[in-house]
Enzyme design. Structure first.
Site, PDB file in Angstrom:
ATOM      1  N   HIS A 176       0.870  -1.075   0.050  1.00  0.00           N
ATOM      2  CA  HIS A 176       0.014  -0.095  -0.106  1.00  0.00           C
ATOM      3  C   HIS A 176       0.995   1.212  -0.133  1.00  0.00           C
ATOM      4  O   HIS A 176       2.140   1.184   0.341  1.00  0.00           O
ATOM      5  CB  HIS A 176      -0.935  -0.014   1.206  1.00  0.00           C
ATOM      6  N   ASP A 194       3.853  -4.610   3.636  1.00  0.00           N
ATOM      7  CA  ASP A 194       5.369  -5.093   3.797  1.00  0.00           C
ATOM      8  C   ASP A 194       5.615  -6.549   4.286  1.00  0.00           C
ATOM      9  O   ASP A 194       6.448  -7.059   3.794  1.00  0.00           O
ATOM     10  CB  ASP A 194       6.211  -3.878   4.573  1.00  0.00           C
TER      11      ASP A 194
END
EC number: 3.1.3.-
Length: 480
Positions: free
Chosen positions: A97, A379
């Site tokens: 994102h 992540d």
């Protein structure tokens, strides 16, 4: 008149010298600097630090700026590059994102004042931002898998909510989408103009920031798309492991990795001193400050150029930030050396890699479904995939990071297919463990798809040791 003639003569002489110099360089009569490995700067894979453009010693501020990924001029990228006789068959995109508001607050300090409404004439700007806002406002009837249909389609709070995507994050992925559109649609015609819903595969976790990031990239890729053709699937796990999430050995690797992180932190006296100083400033116990993960909030201040918080006891400052960021970099270095995270990654990334090769294999059979796949993730999704692929030197996923798998067909030998792997626009195919020795064994310019398939079906389990030859056995190995 004499002065004017001399000036014109000197000007002509200078132009002649410049022409001769450029000609000599063009024909390589004057040596030009080349890397020690003899590769041209154009073909060099820049997964390793570049000594020309990067600091000679790891600089925490420089690394933090890379992590922020502040939108700027269009970046150069290597997506879509292949010999002329290769045809692009399918593309599989994994993204983190975009820029978000912190998940944590530094105790007893004011939250950073970041506006999460989208304003077309505010920096960072993108030419499609206003049209994106308008298009998202028409998507209230979109049909997504539950619970995604209850999430907002774009950020819209004057003071950001915790973890909310910012305007920066939207612009980052509009840029990503436009870049991929220019390469994959305009140049390679991956999808026809009348593309259908079944030619896309879209999946996201249940966080608004991942859904909104996916929509921003998709809008850059397919401007003004038909909402009836868009269907995002919900993925409950950040590992995108679908029905294969139960894996005891993976969890054991993770526990040992977390123990390693804890012991490294205990050894860092400067880090503990820094936490102590910050705890005094905000007037909380050191343990409470550490538990609040202050680097998360500090990175938001840093990326948005907002001053670090102050109290009557003083201010959190750049030196505190540098110490914590330096420790993060050291932690990543030791993580690569100890290999515990690598074991976790092999098992954590296997389900999503297995899905990807399955989709690729169906495309090689001539199937026209799911030619463009998008996983909008975190992540903690991308990092295990990078590690599992053997890309140990790859930087930790920045905001709006993208990892792309390209599938190509050799037009001269239609039964042969190849893959390319790209991370943030850099071709890292020949840094992966399954293709790093390809050029020693084969004259073919591209990495064969079979290498990736063999890696996922066999070599990932071999790398774990033990006798397991499939995912279930590797996850339930005794005596680990």
């Amino acid at each position: 008149m004499l002065f004017r003639n001399r000036f014109l003569l000197l000007l002509a002489l200078a132009a002649l010298l410049a022409f001769v110099s450029l000609s000599l360089q063009f024909f390589h009569l004057i040596p030009v600097s080349t890397p020690k490995n003899g590769m041209s700067s154009k073909s060099r894979k820049r997964i390793m630090p570049d000594p020309v453009t990067e600091p000679p010693v790891t600089d925490p501020v420089y690394e933090a700026l890379l992590y922020c990924n502040i939108p700027s001029v269009a970046e150069r990228s290597m997506e879509g590059h292949a010999p002329h006789h290769f045809k692009l068959v399918s593309v599989h995109v994994f993204i983190r994102h975009g820029d978000r508001y912190p998940l944590y607050v530094i105790p007893k300090t004011k939250r950073p004042e970041i506006d999460c409404t989208l304003v077309a004439n505010r920096k960072p700007y993108h030419p499609k931002l206003e049209a994106f806002i308008s298009h998202m406002s028409k998507g209230s009837g979109a049909s997504f898998e539950s619970p995604l249909n209850s999430l907002p389609l774009y950020p819209n709070h004057p003071l950001c909510e915790m973890g909310e995507l910012t305007q920066t994050g939207v612009v980052q992925h509009l840029q990503n989408g436009q870049l991929l559109r220019d390469i994959y649609l305009k140049k390679h015609k991956l999808l026809p103009n009348d593309w259908s819903a079944d030619q896309l595969y879209l999946e996201t976790t249940g966080k608004s920031r991942t859904l909104q990031s996916g929509l921003a990239l998709l809008y850059g890729f397919l401007p003004d798309f038909d909402w009836k053709k868009i269907y995002f699937r919900h993925q409950p796990s950040a590992l995108f492991c679908s029905g294969s999430c139960y894996c005891p050995v993976r969890n054991q690797y993770l526990e040992k990795e977390q123990r390693r992180q804890y012991l490294l932190r205990l050894k860092n006296s400067q880090l503990e001193k820094t936490y102590g100083e910050m705890a005094k400033i905000v007037d909380v116990p050191t343990k409470q400050l550490r538990a609040a993960n202050p680097i998360d909030s500090m990175l938001c201040h840093f990326c948005h150029n907002v001053s670090f918080p102050c109290t009557r006891n003083g201010c959190v400052d750049m030196e505190h930030f540098k110490v914590i960021k330096t420790h993060q970099i050291e932690d990543e270095r030791e993580r690569r050396e100890k290999k515990l995270y690598f074991g976790y990654s092999l098992l954590g990334a296997h389900p999503i890699l297995n899905q990807t090769i399955g989709r690729m294999q169906r495309a090689t059979e001539g199937r026209k479904e799911e030619l463009f796949a998008l996983y909008s993730a975190h992540d903690v999704t991308l990092s295990p995939v990078l590690s599992a692929l053997g890309l140990s030197e790859a930087r930790f996923p920045r905001f709006a990071a993208r990892l792309i798998f390209e599938l190509w067909q050799d037009r001269e030998k239609p039964s042969e297919h190849s893959v390319r792997i790209l991370y943030n626009g850099v071709d890292v195919t020949f840094h992966t463990s399954f293709c790093q020795d390809h050029h020693k064994r084969s004259p073919k310019p591209m990495c064969p798809l079979e290498n990736l398939v063999r890696f996922v079906k066999r070599d990932m389990f071999v790398a774990l040791g033990g006798s397991g030859t499939n995912y279930y056995d590797a996850c339930h190995r005794e005596g680990f």
